[in-house]
Design an enzyme around this catalytic site. Structure first.
Site, PDB file in Angstrom:
ATOM      1  N   ASP A 231       0.851  -1.275   0.060  1.00 21.55           N
ATOM      2  CA  ASP A 231       0.119   0.123   0.098  1.00 21.55           C
ATOM      3  C   ASP A 231       0.653   1.265   0.085  1.00 21.55           C
ATOM      4  OD1 ASP A 231      -2.187  -1.480  -0.164  1.00 21.55           O
ATOM      5  OD2 ASP A 231      -2.701  -1.267   2.070  1.00 21.55           O
ATOM      6  N   GLU A 232       2.051   1.063  -0.697  1.00 22.09           N
ATOM      7  CA  GLU A 232       2.988   2.331  -0.507  1.00 22.09           C
ATOM      8  C   GLU A 232       3.607   2.746  -2.123  1.00 22.09           C
ATOM      9  OE1 GLU A 232       6.064   2.110   2.504  1.00 22.09           O
ATOM     10  OE2 GLU A 232       4.527   1.744   4.069  1.00 22.09           O
TER      11      GLU A 232
END
Length: 287
Positions: A231-232
């Site tokens: 999620d980065e």
């Protein structure tokens, strides 16, 4: 020259920033009789990198390969990292989903309604739940559970689908499985994910209920490219909505679904229109 005598292309590029890039690109297009419809550029002072997107028409007898050959020398001269796209070639999209169907339903509707210029070629899932919805649109559905062979075997099946359908983009429309580093490495810049993003952020089960318990005033969603860092990856789009003390946990879930659909559909559309350029861990989005 009529529209039937023309073809439309998008040129995207990045390179070390220096004077004369716009003039050189515009001149190269003019030499080939091209007409610029839209041009956007951005110079990033932090990385000293220049980014540009040009949408233009060309004579029908100029195909993409011919134009690429013509730009090769300019690309070498200016040190360009460039791509040329024929707008008649719609991106082929494989959607992955689990049990939540709101983003899938939104993308299917937008594509059928002509609001999303892509071809959704198939849907894959680790659950069978979204088969009726998918098949109602006449699109193939593949149930690929994480079985005895484990995640590696299942991901091999997914990659086989990508190859079989010649998919240009994989969209995780609330696909609730973490992709392996190896899978992500095989499709760099070709996987878009959507996830909730609160301030503060709530991880684990029932994030909207956690947010309700903390009395949040803003909820949101983030669409980003997938990298091995969970999620980065580089962010493409974010959407938020204001909420207050009167919203129940279930109402927050409903609002969250709406913002997830908006953020994801915009990200997919901008990617399909070649408006997103990678800039390290960030993106340049020419809206």
């Amino acid at each position: 020259m009529t529209q039937q005598d023309q073809r439309e292309f998008v040129l995207t590029l990045s390179c070390p920033d220096r004077p004369g890039i716009v003039a050189a690109v515009s001149g190269a297009l003019a030499e080939r009789g091209c007409n610029i419809l839209e041009s956007q550029q951005f110079g990033d002072p932090d990385s000293a990198t220049f980014f540009m997107r040009v949408q233009f028409t060309a004579s029908a007898d100029l195909d993409a390969d011919g134009l690429r050959a013509g730009f090769a020398a300019l690309g070498t001269e200016l040190g360009l990292d460039w791509r040329l796209h024929d707008t008649a070639e719609r991106p082929r999209v494989l959607i992955m989903v689990s049990k939540f169907g709101h983003c899938l339903n939104d993308l299917l509707y937008r594509q059928r309604s002509g609001l999303l210029d892509v071809d959704i070629v198939a849907v894959a899932s680790n659950h069978p739940d979204m088969r009726p919805l998918t098949q109602s649109y006449g699109i193939d559905y593949h149930h690929l559970p994480v079985g005895r062979g484990g995640k590696a075997a299942q991901e091999t099946e997914i990659l086989a689908l990508v190859e079989h359908y010649r998919a240009d983009l994989v969209v995780l429309a609330r696909y609730m499985q973490i992709l392996s580093d190896d899978f992500c490495a095989k499709l760099p810049g070709q996987i878009i994910n959507i996830h909730h993003s609160f301030l503060p952020s709530f991880k684990g089960a029932k994030p909207y209920h956690q947010a309700h318990a903390r009395g949040v005033k803003l909820i949101g969603a983030t669409a980003h490219y997938v990298t091995p860092a969970l999620d980065e990856g580089p962010i493409i789009e974010q959407e938020i909505a204001r909420v207050d003390h009167a919203h129940s946990a279930d109402e927050l879930v409903a609002v969250g679904r709406d913002v997830e659909c908006l953020a994801l559909s915009r990200a997919v559309r901008w990617h399909a229109e070649h408006r997103v350029l990678l800039n390290g861990d960030r993106t340049v989005v020419f809206r």
